[in-house]
Design an enzyme around this catalytic site. Structure first.
Site, PDB file in Angstrom:
ATOM      1  N   PHE A 175      -1.302   8.931  -0.123  1.00 37.09           N
ATOM      2  CA  PHE A 175      -0.306   9.059   0.944  1.00 37.09           C
ATOM      3  C   PHE A 175      -0.875   8.687   2.305  1.00 37.09           C
ATOM      4  O   PHE A 175      -0.137   8.389   3.242  1.00 37.09           O
ATOM      5  CB  PHE A 175       0.244  10.481   0.970  1.00 37.09           C
ATOM      6  CG  PHE A 175      -0.651  11.513   1.601  1.00 37.09           C
ATOM      7  CD1 PHE A 175      -0.422  11.965   2.878  1.00 37.09           C
ATOM      8  CD2 PHE A 175      -1.724  12.050   0.895  1.00 37.09           C
ATOM      9  CE1 PHE A 175      -1.229  12.924   3.469  1.00 37.09           C
ATOM     10  CE2 PHE A 175      -2.536  13.011   1.467  1.00 37.09           C
ATOM     11  CZ  PHE A 175      -2.293  13.445   2.760  1.00 37.09           C
ATOM     12  N   LYS A 176      -2.197   8.661   2.426  1.00 39.57           N
ATOM     13  CA  LYS A 176      -2.825   8.300   3.704  1.00 39.57           C
ATOM     14  C   LYS A 176      -2.457   6.882   4.130  1.00 39.57           C
ATOM     15  O   LYS A 176      -2.477   6.557   5.323  1.00 39.57           O
ATOM     16  CB  LYS A 176      -4.341   8.420   3.599  1.00 39.57           C
ATOM     17  CG  LYS A 176      -4.846   9.740   3.055  1.00 39.57           C
ATOM     18  CD  LYS A 176      -4.760  10.852   4.060  1.00 39.57           C
ATOM     19  CE  LYS A 176      -5.449  12.109   3.550  1.00 39.57           C
ATOM     20  NZ  LYS A 176      -5.451  13.202   4.515  1.00 39.57           N
ATOM     21  N   ASP A 177      -2.136   6.024   3.177  1.00 35.09           N
ATOM     22  CA  ASP A 177      -1.806   4.629   3.508  1.00 35.09           C
ATOM     23  C   ASP A 177      -0.581   4.528   4.407  1.00 35.09           C
ATOM     24  O   ASP A 177      -0.456   3.574   5.178  1.00 35.09           O
ATOM     25  CB  ASP A 177      -1.555   3.820   2.229  1.00 35.09           C
ATOM     26  CG  ASP A 177      -2.835   3.509   1.476  1.00 35.09           C
ATOM     27  OD1 ASP A 177      -3.859   3.245   2.131  1.00 35.09           O
ATOM     28  OD2 ASP A 177      -2.807   3.538   0.225  1.00 35.09           O
ATOM     29  N   LEU A 221      -2.037   4.995   7.789  1.00 33.68           N
ATOM     30  CA  LEU A 221      -3.190   4.174   8.155  1.00 33.68           C
ATOM     31  C   LEU A 221      -2.999   2.683   7.913  1.00 33.68           C
ATOM     32  O   LEU A 221      -3.893   1.892   8.231  1.00 33.68           O
ATOM     33  CB  LEU A 221      -4.429   4.713   7.441  1.00 33.68           C
ATOM     34  CG  LEU A 221      -4.835   6.078   8.020  1.00 33.68           C
ATOM     35  CD1 LEU A 221      -5.861   6.776   7.136  1.00 33.68           C
ATOM     36  CD2 LEU A 221      -5.349   5.930   9.438  1.00 33.68           C
TER      37      LEU A 221
END
Length: 738
Positions: free
Chosen positions: A345-347, A350
């Site tokens: 989910f960081k994508d 970021l």
């Protein structure tokens, strides 16, 4: 005289009798006089010599809205179709289109626009004006372009009821829907402000929304940021003269007083009709609308923001829906957040934040981004910043600190494999909490940061979830998940849902709560922890206690966190922005290892949040059970959330479980859950074994490619000492920028 003044159009006070009217009203009704004059001057100062230019598809209501806006502002109203084109051509627009055909019509229309000029007016464009670049460039020079964004189905219904069949571009073989979709690219290119218009919204309401949007556009002073540790008794004169905006806080990352930045006036609230207008929208379209309202155009213009969003969520994501919602079983749904390039989910943040950052930073300084990660952030931030344009890479670099022995082998391989010429990974012989605390200490060390600026012309910034810009993209996917359930017919808008999220640093959970504040009908926010369950105990008791607690390594390393940084933002919110209280609580946590909430604040918290935790054994059992019954493989973090959701949900409404990472990243634990006896220690071999199961979802494409390239890549390792980290930072700056 007062009666006449009160009810007659405001243009009366622009005549020679202004002084007499004002004097009589001021003497007889001073309060009413003050209110009317404030309204009048506000309206007339809104325009000046600029035009308000209404743009949108045919049937969007531009003409009617324009007349109402013009009446409210007491200024000229010009309809391009009626007052310019038909006057110029001496024939109706439909006759001209029939006479010359589609392409020639656009050219003739553009020529007419190039000869047109006005100031201080409300102008309603034709639906096809934006398709002529030169004409739009000309008219935009002296105006603010407001896009009336109406759902395509609503436009089609309106045009059908009006029996309008003469639409520019409509021809045999090309449907009206195709024409409207094609035109959207032109509307997005030119607008300064977007106004969402649902199907049942009255023109009077749309006009008010236009005026409010124009006021916001012209006054960025309304959207400032404060620290969670700022005093609520008011800013000092120095603070007031140094107001911070979005472009400032994305660069600065952490407030100088150690607090976290939050918008002073809170987040925007969407109406029910505005949310309904996004039900048919794509993920990218939803992101554009939501983020436009959260980022002032003075910081990033809407057209540039749209370009950045399309870059972030375009080809980099393997699923066209970007963040699809999948039915799991019963009333449980999975929000799949792992289709980005690094499988977590960081994508979502970021892939976006690096481009926002590059746009906002001044050209006169270099920047080094500091990141601490418990696993998934590392590869995501390295990948995101490595995708910047070459010119931006020369002035923006990144160093990622991670616990050397506290991430999965595949996560470490990813972080090593994602290193580029401007992005590096450094393993630290400690845990995530040390890495995160060390970065905060470095940021607040004015001697060190000042030295870097003077000696190397380099400033520090942060890309962790402590950076405000990291949270905004997460709000989008929580809102989008709810809208998807509405679009699929699972619920109607207004029906509640619960949200369950594997929670470590509290950023993802905070974003869900923000989505709720903005109007998404979320009922319960359920925090799911592993055996590092400090947050669960805090939500249940109000006591945040780190005394005697040691971090436990688990199968869900991204939530192996004891200090949840973003909790500070949430407590600041429910404490009515009492920065002194927040400062007291977190100073006590830092110095004594614990704090306790007041009873009234605990009551507020427990109205919003519930929490549970899950052991490693229960996590693996959930993975096995779900695969056995559905053929779907959960990652270890999603399994933690699944276990907690099963225990805490009451099954009276749907529950959306955030699937925060792809199971491929945690192959050893997954293979163990699937009861594979012998597990090869090579990460690539583990993925090949998992792929043989033909499970859902399939093995992550990006992860497989990264591991093929990685081999035994190099990375630096350092001791758990803040001074050692500072030395590494200085060396990296010397090597990259000097």
């Amino acid at each position: 005289m007062f009666h006449v003044f009160q009810y007659q159009p405001l243009r009366l006070i622009t005549q020679n009798n202004l002084s007499s009217i004002c004097l009589k009203l001021m003497l007889s009704r001073p309060v009413a006089f003050a209110q009317i004059m404030k309204s009048w001057f506000s309206s007339h100062s809104l325009l000046g010599k600029k035009n308000i230019i209404l743009m949108g598809p045919p049937g969007a209501g531009k003409t009617t809205t324009g007349r109402i806006v013009g009446q409210k502002l007491d200024c000229p109203v010009i309809d391009i179709d009626d007052d310019v084109l038909e006057t110029t051509w001496n024939m109706s627009v439909s006759e001209k289109l029939q006479d010359v055909g589609y392409e020639e019509f656009l050219e003739e229309e553009g020529k007419a626009l190039l000869k047109f000029s006005a100031s201080g007016s409300v102008i309603s464009l034709s639906g096809s004006n934006p398709m002529h670049a030169a004409g739009m460039q000309h008219i935009k020079k002296n105006g603010i372009v407001v896009y009336l964004d109406v759902p395509t189905t609503v436009i089609m219904s309106r045009l059908k009821s009006k029996q309008m069949d003469r639409i520019v571009g409509l021809s045999p073989g090309i449907s009206l829907k195709d024409v409207l979709q094609f035109r959207k690219q032109f509307y997005k290119r030119w607008f300064d402000i977007r106004v969402i218009c649902g199907g049942d919204v009255a023109a009077e309401v749309v006009a008010e929304k236009v005026l409010d949007a124009v006021k916001r556009y012209q006054d960025s002073e309304l959207e400032t940021f404060i620290s969670t540790r700022s005093s609520r008794t008011g800013r000092s004169a120095e603070e007031d003269s140094n107001k911070l905006y979005f472009s400032d806080v994305i660069i600065q990352g952490l407030a100088l007083d150690g607090g976290l930045f939050v918008p002073e006036r809170g987040l925007p609230k969407f109406t029910v009709e505005e949310w309904r207008g996004l039900i048919e929208a794509t993920y990218v379209e939803r992101a554009q609308v939501i983020l436009e309202r959260c980022i002032h155009p003075a910081d990033i213009p809407a057209s540039k923001l749209a370009e950045i969003i399309e870059t972030a969520y375009g080809e980099n994501f393997s699923c066209s829906k970007v963040a699809p919602v999948r039915h799991l079983a019963g009333n449980q749904f999975l929000l799949e957040l792992f289709h980005g390039p690094t499988a977590s989910f960081k994508d979502f943040a970021l892939q976006l934040v690096p481009h926002l950052f590059a746009y906002c930073i001044p050209r006169s300084c270099n920047y080094l981004i500091l990141v601490a990660t418990s696993g998934d952030t590392g590869s995501a931030v390295l990948d995101g910043f490595s995708r910047l344009h070459d010119t931006d890479k020369q002035r923006i670099a990144l160093v990622n600190f991670f616990p050397e022995d506290g991430v999965s082998p595949i996560q470490k391989s990813q972080m090593i494999g994602c290193q580029k010429e401007n992005a590096w990974s450094v393993g630290v012989k400690s845990d995530f909490d040390f890495c995160q605390t060390a970065i905060k200490q470095i940021f607040t060390n004015s001697d060190f940061t000042g030295f870097l600026t003077v000696e190397y012309g380099t400033a520090l910034s942060a890309a962790n979830s402590i950076n405000w810009a990291r949270l905004l993209p997460q709000i989008v996917y929580h809102a989008s998940a709810y809208l998807d359930l509405v679009h699929q017919g699972i619920i109607s808008f207004g029906s509640p849902v619960d949200i369950c999220i594997p929670t470590g640093n509290f950023g993802n959970m905070l974003a869900a709560f923000y989505a709720k504040m903005m109007g998404i009908p979320i009922r319960k926010c359920i925090c799911a922890s592993n055996e590092n369950n400090v947050l669960t105990e805090f939500i249940r008791t109000g006591v945040y206690d780190l005394r005697g607690r040691k971090l436990i390594s688990s199968f869900s390393p991204a939530v192996d966190i004891l200090k949840s940084s973003n909790l500070e933002r949430y407590l600041h919110l429910i404490a009515n922005k009492d920065g002194q209280l927040v400062t007291q609580l977190f100073n006590q946590l830092e110095n004594q290892g614990h704090f306790q909430l007041q009873k009234d604040l605990l009551g507020k918290l427990q109205q919003d949040l519930v929490a549970g935790w899950c052991s490693d054994e229960d996590c693996l059992a959930a993975i096995h059970s779900v695969y056995s019954t559905t053929g779907y493989i959960l990652d270890t973090h999603t399994a933690v959330a699944k276990v907690v959701a099963d225990r805490l949900q009451d099954r009276t409404c749907p529950i959306i479980i955030s699937s925060t990472a792809h199971y491929s990243k945690f192959a050893p634990a997954i293979l163990r859950a699937l009861r594979i006896a012998e597990i090869n220690q090579n990460p690539l071999s583990q993925l090949h074994l998992l792929s043989s199961y033909s499970a859902l979802p399939p093995i992550h494409w990006g992860l497989l490619e990264t591991l093929k390239k990685t081999g035994n890549g190099d990375h630096q390792v350092c001791a758990a000492d803040v001074s050692v980290l500072m030395s590494h930072i200085e060396t990296l700056i010397q090597n990259h920028f000097m």
